[in-house]
Design a protein around this motif. Structure first.
Motif, mmCIF file in Angstrom:
data_model
loop_
_atom_site.group_PDB
_atom_site.id
_atom_site.type_symbol
_atom_site.label_atom_id
_atom_site.label_comp_id
_atom_site.label_asym_id
_atom_site.label_seq_id
_atom_site.Cartn_x
_atom_site.Cartn_y
_atom_site.Cartn_z
ATOM 1 N N THR A 82 44.480 33.463 42.119
ATOM 2 C CA THR A 82 45.625 33.307 41.530
ATOM 3 C C THR A 82 45.724 33.987 40.011
ATOM 4 N N VAL A 83 44.756 33.594 39.330
ATOM 5 C CA VAL A 83 44.410 33.858 38.070
ATOM 6 C C VAL A 83 44.447 35.384 37.928
ATOM 7 N N LEU A 84 43.760 36.052 38.853
ATOM 8 C CA LEU A 84 43.570 37.612 38.933
ATOM 9 C C LEU A 84 44.983 38.327 39.130
ATOM 10 N N CYS A 85 45.847 37.734 40.203
ATOM 11 C CA CYS A 85 47.041 38.127 40.441
ATOM 12 C C CYS A 85 47.750 37.941 39.043
ATOM 13 N N ALA A 86 47.646 36.950 38.458
ATOM 14 C CA ALA A 86 48.549 36.810 37.182
ATOM 15 C C ALA A 86 48.122 37.751 36.330
ATOM 16 N N PHE A 87 46.928 38.047 36.139
ATOM 17 C CA PHE A 87 46.636 39.120 35.084
ATOM 18 C C PHE A 87 47.297 40.397 35.470
ATOM 19 N N TRP A 88 47.489 40.815 36.906
ATOM 20 C CA TRP A 88 48.020 41.982 37.357
ATOM 21 C C TRP A 88 49.430 42.280 36.864
ATOM 22 N N VAL A 89 50.108 40.909 37.419
ATOM 23 C CA VAL A 89 51.711 40.835 37.042
ATOM 24 C C VAL A 89 51.664 40.989 35.630
ATOM 25 N N PHE A 90 50.688 40.523 34.495
ATOM 26 C CA PHE A 90 50.858 40.574 33.230
ATOM 27 C C PHE A 90 50.849 42.138 32.790
ATOM 28 N N PHE A 91 50.010 42.910 33.540
ATOM 29 C CA PHE A 91 49.675 44.038 33.067
ATOM 30 C C PHE A 91 50.755 44.953 33.801
ATOM 31 N N ASP A 135 41.359 46.236 44.138
ATOM 32 C CA ASP A 135 40.048 45.191 43.980
ATOM 33 C C ASP A 135 40.654 43.737 44.171
ATOM 34 N N ILE A 136 41.840 43.519 43.818
ATOM 35 C CA ILE A 136 41.953 42.016 44.012
ATOM 36 C C ILE A 136 42.293 41.868 45.419
ATOM 37 N N LEU A 137 43.192 42.674 46.206
ATOM 38 C CA LEU A 137 43.549 42.616 47.400
ATOM 39 C C LEU A 137 42.124 42.584 48.530
ATOM 40 N N TYR A 138 41.081 43.298 47.819
ATOM 41 C CA TYR A 138 39.882 43.368 48.521
ATOM 42 C C TYR A 138 39.329 41.785 48.650
ATOM 43 N N GLU A 139 39.495 41.176 47.500
ATOM 44 C CA GLU A 139 38.935 39.689 47.550
ATOM 45 C C GLU A 139 39.788 38.724 48.373
ATOM 46 N N ILE A 140 40.947 38.974 48.145
ATOM 47 C CA ILE A 140 42.223 37.977 48.971
ATOM 48 C C ILE A 140 41.944 38.318 50.514
ATOM 49 N N LEU A 141 41.775 39.356 51.010
ATOM 50 C CA LEU A 141 41.568 39.883 52.401
ATOM 51 C C LEU A 141 40.173 39.548 52.966
ATOM 52 N N SER A 142 39.482 38.876 52.359
ATOM 53 C CA SER A 142 37.845 38.709 52.448
ATOM 54 C C SER A 142 38.195 37.555 53.807
ATOM 55 N N PRO A 143 37.534 37.653 54.832
ATOM 56 C CA PRO A 143 37.414 36.639 55.877
ATOM 57 C C PRO A 143 37.112 35.090 55.435
ATOM 58 N N LEU A 166 36.990 42.761 33.414
ATOM 59 C CA LEU A 166 37.712 44.249 33.533
ATOM 60 C C LEU A 166 39.097 43.987 33.079
ATOM 61 N N ALA A 167 39.620 42.732 33.487
ATOM 62 C CA ALA A 167 41.130 42.373 33.240
ATOM 63 C C ALA A 167 41.256 42.066 31.780
ATOM 64 N N ILE A 168 40.293 41.189 31.415
ATOM 65 C CA ILE A 168 40.134 40.703 29.812
ATOM 66 C C ILE A 168 40.098 41.962 29.013
ATOM 67 N N GLY A 169 39.161 42.838 29.350
ATOM 68 C CA GLY A 169 38.606 43.830 28.449
ATOM 69 C C GLY A 169 39.816 44.756 28.537
ATOM 70 N N PHE A 170 40.496 45.168 29.544
ATOM 71 C CA PHE A 170 41.779 46.117 29.327
ATOM 72 C C PHE A 170 42.882 45.456 28.822
ATOM 73 N N THR A 171 43.064 44.283 28.913
ATOM 74 C CA THR A 171 43.914 43.392 28.143
ATOM 75 C C THR A 171 43.986 43.654 26.872
ATOM 76 N N LEU A 172 42.475 43.476 26.199
ATOM 77 C CA LEU A 172 42.459 43.566 24.849
ATOM 78 C C LEU A 172 42.349 45.197 24.458
ATOM 79 N N TYR A 173 42.257 46.137 25.375
ATOM 80 C CA TYR A 173 42.393 47.428 24.854
ATOM 81 C C TYR A 173 43.880 47.764 24.714
ATOM 82 N N PHE A 174 44.543 47.384 25.752
ATOM 83 C CA PHE A 174 45.752 47.774 25.694
ATOM 84 C C PHE A 174 46.763 46.928 24.486
#
Length: 727
Positions: free
Chosen positions: A240-249, A276-284, A426-434
């Motif tokens: 969910t945190v990763l999804c929140a990062f994506w929405v933030f981006f 990448d996020i969906l890959y983790e979400i759709l893991s069995p 990756l999310a934190i790094g590119f957040t800082l970059y942007f």
């Protein structure tokens, strides 16, 4: 090396060291993550019958027990608990070979652990291949106070039937020793177990004809229902945190990207991050889909994430950065797009290929080629594109690690994979970059705004000054025009008066009825001559003023004694004062010649004009003082100057008209009382002084007289210096 380039080199070195430290930190943290987040076998003892003794465990403690060792494995057979029980009876004629002390590994039944001991009962036991069937069994002895526990089984390849205390409680796919009837399915389950007399027997039948690995691939564990739920809840919270990062981006990045040269890099990053996020979400282990859908969708998302990472690193650099990649741009996009399409079509048309070892190798080759190309691009571009080069390199290496983590097979205690762990970096790094890029762009805009405001302010001040100058010049032009009209009226009057007089004398001489006497003729001619001299003087003043104001007029400078020049004029005009009540005085130092560099003819006109005006506008009993001396005020021409002061006690000049006395065609209102003049004399004087680089100004009080100050820069030449003899 310039200071700016040296400063830029130091800054790049600092950023490079920071990026290296960041990569080392991420590597160390990843290794620590793998070391901590793994299912280690719990320490426990065994009963006489070989059962795992868990009498010490209480569900209230909340501590999970990982059952990694202590298993029995029956190779190449599908057995029920009853069949195993019967085979263990002393009176039984049927014995099934099995391995005792089996350890659960990521390779399933291909690796049963170093402590596995085979009981063959005289049979020739074939080694397990990746395709086949097998049965796992374990018996647990719990404290009788435990009412129930939850069994967590994360992964069994590729179909299974789970028996608990002799009853089949779960079926996944179709378990069969015949490939014809075999049906695969993803196995990830939680089962609530109720002990019978403190004992739990678990039997798992497994079949695999599709995956590179068969059997139990993940160590099961038992814990309280709350603990298992907490583990699964933590995984979902992390995703969910990763999804929140994506929405933030997606939302914030869209606004920030308005300051970028292009938004494509943001969109490709969002697509890569989403895949990448969906890959983790759709893991069995998180979401179970029927059949092969988990595997198919995960492979699809992996290929898309790989493709969008290529497009992302492609979009980081604008066109025109290098000729090499500008030429390759069409071909590289075409090649990687075709590769992606071929892979996707192959797996979607032939899903049975998903589990082949060769497919795993093919996927690794695709990701290897893409990421090597991305790293090569970033390395090559860093020589031609300074902006963010160390961040881009760090991102490329992090992407390599993240995408190769797809193939890391590890028994995670909490279902947060290394790939998901690197995603947060990756999310934190590119957040800082942007954010940093936005802040830098904002600061540049602020600087540009400040510079623009400063430029506008300067331009406004300049335009204001120009407008003021124009207004002032306009006013001066109007005043000069008014003065010109006034003086032209005087000039025309002064010209008309002598002309009228001359014409009158001529008419008298022509129309005389009697011959004029010689005395009358001389008188008439003398008057006519006087009038013509007046006209000549007026015209001469106009011509001289025009010549002085032109650029072609030259000044022939030479050393001149101001004292001697003014003294000669004093003697001349002092003689004219004889027989009148006017008095003239001259003051000058006896031991100083007061030398200046100037044109004697033009300077003579200056002093003569001022002296004549003093005599003209002074009363019959007036006094005129002429003083020559050194002028030592540092503020005036450097302090080395000579001043001539001409002072009278005549009619004076009105205070409001003093600033205009040197204007062309200007005459004070009280100057025309019984006096003649063109109003050009002082303008000529001012022009001569300007040509010599001198200063002249007037001080006057109406009715009390005037003072004219004439100041020149003193000459460095003295009469004591003798010129060198010419050969």
């Amino acid at each position: 090396m310039s200071p700016d380039s040296s400063k830029l080199k130091k800054r790049n070195l600092s950023v490079g060291i920071s990026a290296l430290i960041l990569l080392i930190t991420i590597t160390v943290m990843s290794l620590a993550f793998l070391a901590v987040n793994q299912r280690r076998g719990s320490d426990f003892s065994y009963t006489i019958t070989g059962a795992v003794n868990l009498n010490y465990w209480r569900e209230t403690t909340g501590t999970p027990v990982t059952i990694k060792s202590g298993w029995e494995f029956y190779p190449n057979r599908l057995l029920t608990p009853e069949m195993i029980r019967i085979s263990r009876l002393e009176s039984s004629n049927v014995r099934y070979p099995y391995y005792k002390g089996v350890t659960i590994t990521s390779d399933g039944w291909l690796d049963l652990g170093e402590k596995a001991e085979l009981y063959s009962f005289g049979e020739d036991v074939k080694k397990m291949s990746r395709f086949g069937v097998g049965t796992y069994r374990i018996e647990l002895v719990l404290n009788k106070s435990v009412d129930y526990v939850t069994l967590n089984i994360p992964d069994i390849a590729q179909s299974a039937t789970i028996w608990v205390n002799g009853k089949a409680v779960r079926h996944y796919g179709t378990v069969s020793d015949s490939k014809e009837f075999y049906e695969p399915s993803q196995v990830c389950t939680d089962i609530q177990l109720v002990p019978i007399d403190g004992r739990i027997e678990i039997v798992i039948d497994c079949a695999n004809y599709s995956s590179p690995y068969g059997g139990i691939l993940y160590s099961p564990c038992i814990a309280s229902t709350a603990t298992i739920g907490m583990i699964e809840y933590s995984v979902r919270m992390y995703l969910t945190v990763l999804c929140a990062f994506w929405v933030f981006f997606a939302i914030g990045g869209n606004y920030i990207a308005k300051t970028f040269n292009g938004k494509t890099k943001l969109y490709f990053f969002l697509l890569m991050f989403l895949a990448d996020i969906l890959y983790e979400i759709l893991s069995p282990m998180v979401t179970i889909l029927p059949g092969n859908w988990n595997k198919l969708i995960m492979i699809t998302l992996m290929i898309f994430a790989n493709y969008w990472s290529f497009l992302f690193f492609l979009s980081l650099y604008p066109k025109g950065t290098t000729k090499l990649f500008d030429k390759l741009r069409f071909f590289e996009i075409t090649i990687f797009s075709m590769l992606t399409c071929c892979y996707l079509l192959t797996f979607w048309c032939f899903p049975s290929l998903l589990y082949l070892p060769s497919s795993v190798v093919a996927n690794m080759v695709l990701i290897l080629i893409t990421n090597i190309y991305n790293v090569f691009r970033v390395l090559y571009m860093s020589k031609h594109y300074e902006h963010g080069k160390y961040l881009y390199m760090s991102s490329a290496l992090l992407t390599v690690a993240m995408h190769f983590s797809f193939f890391v097979r590890h028994q995670y205690f909490v279902y947060i994979t290394l790939h998901a762990f690197l995603l947060i970096f990756l999310a934190i790094g590119f957040t800082l970059y942007f954010v940093k890029d936005y802040v830098q762009t904002y600061e540049k805009l602020e600087d540009n705004n400040r510079n623009l405001e400063s430029a506008v302010e300067e331009k406004t001040k300049y335009i204001t000054r120009v407008n003021q100058d124009l207004l002032h010049n306009h006013e001066r032009l109007l005043e000069n025009e008014e003065a010109r009209k006034k003086v032209m009226s005087n000039v025309s009057h002064d010209l008309r008066t002598p002309i009228t007089a001359i014409r009158g004398y001529i008419e008298l001489m022509l129309n005389a009825k009697e011959p004029l006497s010689r005395e009358q003729e001389v008188q008439y001619l003398s008057n006519m001559h006087t009038r013509s001299v007046q006209m000549e003087q007026l015209i001469s003043d106009l011509v001289q003023l025009t010549r002085m104001e032109s650029e072609n007029d030259t000044i022939e400078k030479m050393p001149i004694s101001i004292k001697e020049m003014v003294q000669d004029l004093f003697q001349l005009y002092h003689a004219e004062c004889e027989g009148t009540k006017k008095v003239m005085h001259f003051h000058a130092p006896e031991d100083d010649d007061l030398l200046i560099d100037g044109d004697p003819k033009k300077l003579l006109r200056v002093f003569e004009n001022i002296i004549v005006n003093a005599m003209k506008y002074t009363r019959e009993d007036g006094v005129i003082d002429i003083t020559c001396h050194r002028y030592e005020d540092p503020a005036m021409l450097g302090g080395n100057a000579v001043e001539v002061l001409i002072k009278d006690n005549g009619v004076g000049i009105p205070a409001n008209e003093v600033p205009y006395v040197f204007d062309r065609f200007y005459r004070a209102e009280n100057s025309g009382i019984n006096k003649t003049g063109s109003g050009l004399g002082l303008s000529i004087v001012k022009s001569i002084m300007d040509k010599h680089g001198g200063k002249i100004w007037a001080e006057s009080e109406e009715g009390k007289g005037s003072e004219f100050h004439i100041v020149f820069k003193a000459s460095e030449y003295t009469f004591d210096e003798e010129p060198e003899d010419e050969e």
